[in-house]
Design an enzyme around this catalytic site. Structure first.
Site, PDB file in Angstrom:
ATOM      1  N   ASP A  92       0.864  -1.162   0.000  1.00  0.00           N
ATOM      2  CA  ASP A  92       0.000   0.000   0.000  1.00  0.00           C
ATOM      3  C   ASP A  92       0.909   1.224   0.000  1.00  0.00           C
ATOM      4  OD1 ASP A  92      -2.923   0.940   2.021  1.00  0.00           O
ATOM      5  OD2 ASP A  92      -2.182   1.618   0.080  1.00  0.00           O
ATOM      6  N   ASP A 271      -7.802  -7.729   1.003  1.00  0.00           N
ATOM      7  CA  ASP A 271      -6.854  -7.822   2.115  1.00  0.00           C
ATOM      8  C   ASP A 271      -7.559  -7.392   3.390  1.00  0.00           C
ATOM      9  OD1 ASP A 271      -6.415  -4.697   1.752  1.00  0.00           O
ATOM     10  OD2 ASP A 271      -5.453  -5.323   3.629  1.00  0.00           O
TER      11      ASP A 271
HETATM   12  C1  LIG Z   1      -9.577  -1.983   7.048  1.00  0.00           C
HETATM   13  N1  LIG Z   1     -10.279  -1.111   6.151  1.00  0.00           N
HETATM   14  C2  LIG Z   1      -9.596  -0.436   5.201  1.00  0.00           C
HETATM   15  N2  LIG Z   1      -8.276  -0.608   4.937  1.00  0.00           N
HETATM   16  C3  LIG Z   1      -7.986   0.274   3.939  1.00  0.00           C
HETATM   17  C4  LIG Z   1      -6.758   0.545   3.305  1.00  0.00           C
HETATM   18  C5  LIG Z   1      -5.526  -0.260   3.691  1.00  0.00           C
HETATM   19  C6  LIG Z   1      -5.582  -1.632   3.048  1.00  0.00           C
HETATM   20  N3  LIG Z   1      -4.693  -2.594   3.744  1.00  0.00           N
HETATM   21  C7  LIG Z   1      -3.278  -2.323   3.562  1.00  0.00           C
HETATM   22  C8  LIG Z   1      -2.405  -3.335   4.286  1.00  0.00           C
HETATM   23  C9  LIG Z   1      -2.752  -3.397   5.773  1.00  0.00           C
HETATM   24  C10 LIG Z   1      -1.798  -4.311   6.527  1.00  0.00           C
HETATM   25  C11 LIG Z   1      -0.348  -3.962   6.290  1.00  0.00           C
HETATM   26  C12 LIG Z   1      -0.015  -3.895   4.816  1.00  0.00           C
HETATM   27  C13 LIG Z   1      -0.946  -2.954   4.072  1.00  0.00           C
HETATM   28  C14 LIG Z   1      -6.734   1.590   2.330  1.00  0.00           C
HETATM   29  N4  LIG Z   1      -5.542   1.899   1.704  1.00  0.00           N
HETATM   30  C15 LIG Z   1      -5.506   2.936   0.828  1.00  0.00           C
HETATM   31  N5  LIG Z   1      -4.359   3.272   0.241  1.00  0.00           N
HETATM   32  N6  LIG Z   1      -6.628   3.683   0.513  1.00  0.00           N
HETATM   33  C16 LIG Z   1      -7.843   3.401   1.065  1.00  0.00           C
HETATM   34  O1  LIG Z   1      -8.830   4.095   0.756  1.00  0.00           O
HETATM   35  C17 LIG Z   1      -7.921   2.314   2.026  1.00  0.00           C
HETATM   36  C18 LIG Z   1      -9.139   1.993   2.642  1.00  0.00           C
HETATM   37  C19 LIG Z   1      -9.168   0.974   3.612  1.00  0.00           C
HETATM   38  N7  LIG Z   1     -10.153   0.518   4.403  1.00  0.00           N
END
Ligand SMILES: CNc1nc2c(CCNCC3CCCCC3)c3nc(N)[nH]c(=O)c3cc2[nH]1
Length: 376
Positions: A92, A271
């Protein structure tokens, strides 16, 4: 990066496909575990070494940038070498982690300033430098720098946030397309759709993201506290617009039920930290429903954790033993429960894929959704 569709469900928008990366191919629908969990080989006192069949793992840009730091990762030759994982990796961009892990942060047109949650030092993430960071980490799939619009928020805020995410995306694409991979293999950049829970903003963002014509597309700004119905409604709107022949990654989703419902809406990649995070607290996902292993009822239940599972620890360890380990806060308890939950998530999406290929996905999904939410 090539994505080949192999089957489409007739009663829903579910698809089965194969995504080819520089580090191997991924069969979709896919669940992507966090790297520290996905590569773990569970070694137990019985010397049973068994790894879950994760096909791709996630690296954490925000954490890796702070610790061990980019100089170490660059000297190591990238994250694949550093953590000895030669399968595909997705990272990410770090924006979400800043938003969810730090208090002191400022969002400006330039980027996001924040203080490290480790030592309080000040940092700035910009679209340009997170592209450079993800080049150094060397993940096969990297994410654009976006603002995950908080939920709930006013329409005007969602609109402004969306427009900035689109301006940041242009800066990411310009930077990414004008730099080379560092370790001799191609990487690919996924843009991210925002728009909160506003249908017209989601449509607009999906159109802008699709116009960049990248190898894959992500949907962000969901699984941030909105009701599941809102999540499904927005996913439906966006998958109607994103190109059919490119993988769709719904970020941060979700519970087993969320995953099945979103596969039916045309999502290919997921994920979520839930399988490992909830495991530490004794919440086990099974094909018959959810078990809170700390509950008194399992105290003297010497049946296997999950008899039908092909995971050895599910067969050789009993519910009573795992309950004891979790209640005693033994590390082994967290390891077994995490391994169990990850294995279950991977099993669930593998089952979904097989049913899509067979043409029986929709009926199977309707049956499973009723069972998976049950409290055992
Ligand atoms: C839990 N809900 C949620 N997560 C989001 C995430 C994170 C997704 N998971 C990334 C991993 C987490 C564990 C470590 C490695 C990276 C989001 N990421 C981004 N860039 N943009 C979102 O709108 C975005 C939106 C999200 N909503």
């Amino acid at each position: 990066m090539k994505f080949t569709l192999q089957a489409k469900d007739t009663a829903s928008k579910a698809r089965a496909g194969v995504l080819e990366t520089a580090h191997g191919e991924i069969q979709t629908p896919i669940f992507m575990p966090v790297g520290t969990a996905g590569t773990v080989k569970a070694v137990h006192q019985h010397e049973l070494v068994q790894d879950i069949q994760a096909q791709i793992i996630l690296g954490n840009t925000y954490h890796l940038y702070l610790r061990p730091g980019l100089d170490v990762l660059h000297k190591a030759g990238g994250l694949h070498k550093f953590n000895h994982w030669n399968g595909p990796i997705l990272t990410d961009s770090g924006g979400y982690q800043v938003y969810s892990l730090t208090e002191v942060r400022k969002i400006r047109e330039e980027g996001v300033t924040f203080r490290s949650h480790i030592d309080g030092s000040k940092h700035l993430f910009t679209p340009e430098n997170v592209m450079d960071t993800q080049r150094i980490i060397g993940a096969d799939i990297i994410m654009a720098f976006d603002e995950c619009t908080p939920y709930p928020c006013e329409y005007s805020y969602a609109r402004k946030s969306l427009d900035m995410t689109h301006r940041w995306l242009k800066r990411c694409v310009d930077r990414f397309d004008s730099t080379e991979p560092l370790y001799g293999y191609e990487q690919t950049l996924f843009p991210i759709v925002q728009g909160s829970v506003y249908k017209d903003l989601r449509e607009k963002s999906a159109e802008v993201i699709a116009s960049f014509n990248r190898d894959g597309n992500a949907i962000g700004g969901l699984s941030v506290g909105e009701p599941a119905e809102e999540m499904y409604a927005m996913t439906e709107v966006v998958t109607n617009i994103l190109p059919q022949d490119r993988p769709r990654y719904l970020m941060g989703v979700g519970t087993p039920i969320n995953i099945l419902e979103n596969i039916a809406l045309g999502i290919d990649m997921f994920d979520c930290v839930m399988p490992t995070r909830n495991a530490r607290n004794g919440m086990l996902f099974t094909q018959h429903g959810i078990i809170n292993i700390k509950n008194e009822k399992w105290k003297a239940d010497f049946s296997p954790i999950e008899a039908e599972s092909d995971l050895l620890v599910d067969q050789i360890h009993t519910k009573a033993y795992l309950r004891h380990l979790i209640r005693s806060q033994e590390i082994l308890g967290a390891q077994i429960a995490s391994l169990h939950n990850l294995h279950f998530y991977l099993w669930l999406v593998k089952q979904a894929r097989e049913k899509i290929v067979e043409g029986t996905f929709y009926i199977w999904k309707e049956k499973m959704v009723k069972v998976l939410g049950q409290r055992l």
